[in-house]
Write a protein that holds these residues in place. Structure first.
Motif, short mmCIF file in Angstrom:
data_model
loop_
_atom_site.label_atom_id
_atom_site.label_comp_id
_atom_site.label_asym_id
_atom_site.label_seq_id
_atom_site.Cartn_x
_atom_site.Cartn_y
_atom_site.Cartn_z
N ASP A 161 7.30 -10.41 6.01
CA ASP A 161 7.40 -11.29 4.84
C ASP A 161 6.36 -10.94 3.78
O ASP A 161 6.43 -11.45 2.66
N LEU A 162 5.42 -10.07 4.10
CA LEU A 162 4.44 -9.60 3.12
C LEU A 162 5.05 -8.57 2.15
O LEU A 162 4.51 -8.36 1.07
N ILE A 163 6.13 -7.96 2.53
CA ILE A 163 6.70 -6.87 1.73
C ILE A 163 7.08 -7.31 0.32
O ILE A 163 6.73 -6.63 -0.64
N PRO A 164 7.74 -8.46 0.12
CA PRO A 164 8.03 -8.87 -1.26
C PRO A 164 6.75 -9.09 -2.10
O PRO A 164 6.74 -8.82 -3.29
N HIS A 165 5.68 -9.56 -1.45
CA HIS A 165 4.41 -9.73 -2.18
C HIS A 165 3.86 -8.38 -2.61
O HIS A 165 3.33 -8.24 -3.72
N LEU A 166 3.98 -7.39 -1.74
CA LEU A 166 3.52 -6.05 -2.08
C LEU A 166 4.35 -5.48 -3.23
O LEU A 166 3.80 -4.84 -4.13
N ILE A 167 5.64 -5.72 -3.21
CA ILE A 167 6.50 -5.25 -4.30
C ILE A 167 6.07 -5.92 -5.61
O ILE A 167 5.95 -5.26 -6.64
N GLU A 168 5.82 -7.21 -5.56
CA GLU A 168 5.41 -7.95 -6.75
C GLU A 168 4.04 -7.49 -7.25
O GLU A 168 3.85 -7.25 -8.44
N LYS A 169 3.08 -7.35 -6.35
CA LYS A 169 1.70 -7.03 -6.73
C LYS A 169 1.52 -5.54 -7.02
O LYS A 169 0.67 -5.16 -7.80
N GLN A 170 2.24 -4.70 -6.31
CA GLN A 170 2.30 -3.25 -6.49
C GLN A 170 1.15 -2.45 -5.88
O GLN A 170 1.37 -1.41 -5.30
N ASP A 171 -0.10 -2.89 -6.00
CA ASP A 171 -1.24 -2.11 -5.50
C ASP A 171 -1.70 -2.62 -4.15
O ASP A 171 -1.49 -3.78 -3.80
N LEU A 172 -2.37 -1.74 -3.40
CA LEU A 172 -2.86 -2.09 -2.07
C LEU A 172 -4.26 -1.52 -1.89
O LEU A 172 -4.49 -0.34 -2.16
N ALA A 173 -5.17 -2.36 -1.42
CA ALA A 173 -6.52 -1.91 -1.07
C ALA A 173 -6.63 -1.97 0.45
O ALA A 173 -6.44 -3.03 1.05
N LEU A 174 -6.90 -0.81 1.06
CA LEU A 174 -7.12 -0.74 2.51
C LEU A 174 -8.62 -0.75 2.76
O LEU A 174 -9.30 0.25 2.51
N PHE A 175 -9.16 -1.87 3.19
CA PHE A 175 -10.58 -1.98 3.53
C PHE A 175 -10.74 -1.70 5.01
O PHE A 175 -9.92 -2.12 5.82
N THR A 176 -11.80 -0.99 5.36
CA THR A 176 -12.09 -0.76 6.76
C THR A 176 -13.40 -1.40 7.17
O THR A 176 -13.71 -1.46 8.35
N ASP A 177 -14.18 -1.87 6.20
CA ASP A 177 -15.47 -2.49 6.51
C ASP A 177 -15.83 -3.40 5.34
O ASP A 177 -15.88 -2.95 4.20
N TRP A 178 -16.09 -4.66 5.64
CA TRP A 178 -16.48 -5.60 4.58
C TRP A 178 -17.94 -5.46 4.22
O TRP A 178 -18.39 -5.97 3.21
N SER A 179 -18.71 -4.79 5.06
CA SER A 179 -20.16 -4.71 4.82
C SER A 179 -20.46 -3.88 3.58
O SER A 179 -19.64 -3.13 3.09
N GLN A 180 -21.66 -4.01 3.08
CA GLN A 180 -22.09 -3.29 1.88
C GLN A 180 -23.11 -2.21 2.26
O GLN A 180 -24.09 -2.01 1.58
#
Length: 167
Positions: A81-100
């Motif tokens: 069900d995330l797929i329509p949101h991805l179509i609408e938003k278009q971009d994707l950020a793949l994070f692998t670590d929230w730390s700074q």
């Protein structure tokens, strides 16, 4: 088949989706170090349907770059069900670590005044290629026309598509 990693967290912001995939941190460390040195890195991605048997399927996002590495992000049926949101938003950020934390790459040497390296891969127009996924689903439905999961995925893809948006 390559190892498939699943998002630990999924969210969105005004312009895109966020997938947190902590299991990819080590696999992408070299890539992050190259980003840190300012290197431009070409990558490509694609969407696919993986038949796990027993009427179970995964949607996968395959991200590859020129050194031959590929990582696979899996979306279970519960995540489709995330797929329509991805179509609408278009971009994707793949994070692998929230730390700074800085990776102490050769460019910055881990010095405090150096800008911190993000542990993320940003994919512009990540919705592109979902038409290939739709074709894969159509072919799978030709073999299993009564498969409820495939029918559901097809409906999700069709409902999220604006004509001419997917290429």
């Amino acid at each position: 088949m390559a190892e498939i990693f699943f998002p630990d967290f999924v969210g969105e912001w005004d312009y895109g989706m966020v997938f947190m995939v902590s299991g990819l941190n080590e696999q992408l460390r070299n890539l992050y170090e190259r980003f840190c040195t300012g290197e431009d890195i070409n990558y490509w991605y694609g969407w696919d349907l993986v038949d796990l048997g027993e009427d179970e399927y995964l949607v996968t996002l395959s991200v590859s770059w020129e050194d031959g590495r590929t990582v696979l992000i899996g979306l279970t049926a519960e995540m489709w069900d995330l797929i329509p949101h991805l179509i609408e938003k278009q971009d994707l950020a793949l994070f692998t670590d929230w730390s700074q934390e800085c990776l102490s790459c050769t460019n910055c040497g881990g010095e405090e005044e150096q800008e911190l390296l993000p542990h993320a891969l940003f994919i512009r127009q990540a919705h592109r290629g979902l038409d290939d996924l739709a074709i894969s689903v159509m072919h799978a439905l030709e073999k299993k026309p009564q498969d409820a999961r495939l029918q559901r995925l097809q409906n999700i893809l069709i409902s999220g598509v604006v004509p001419g948006m997917l290429h």
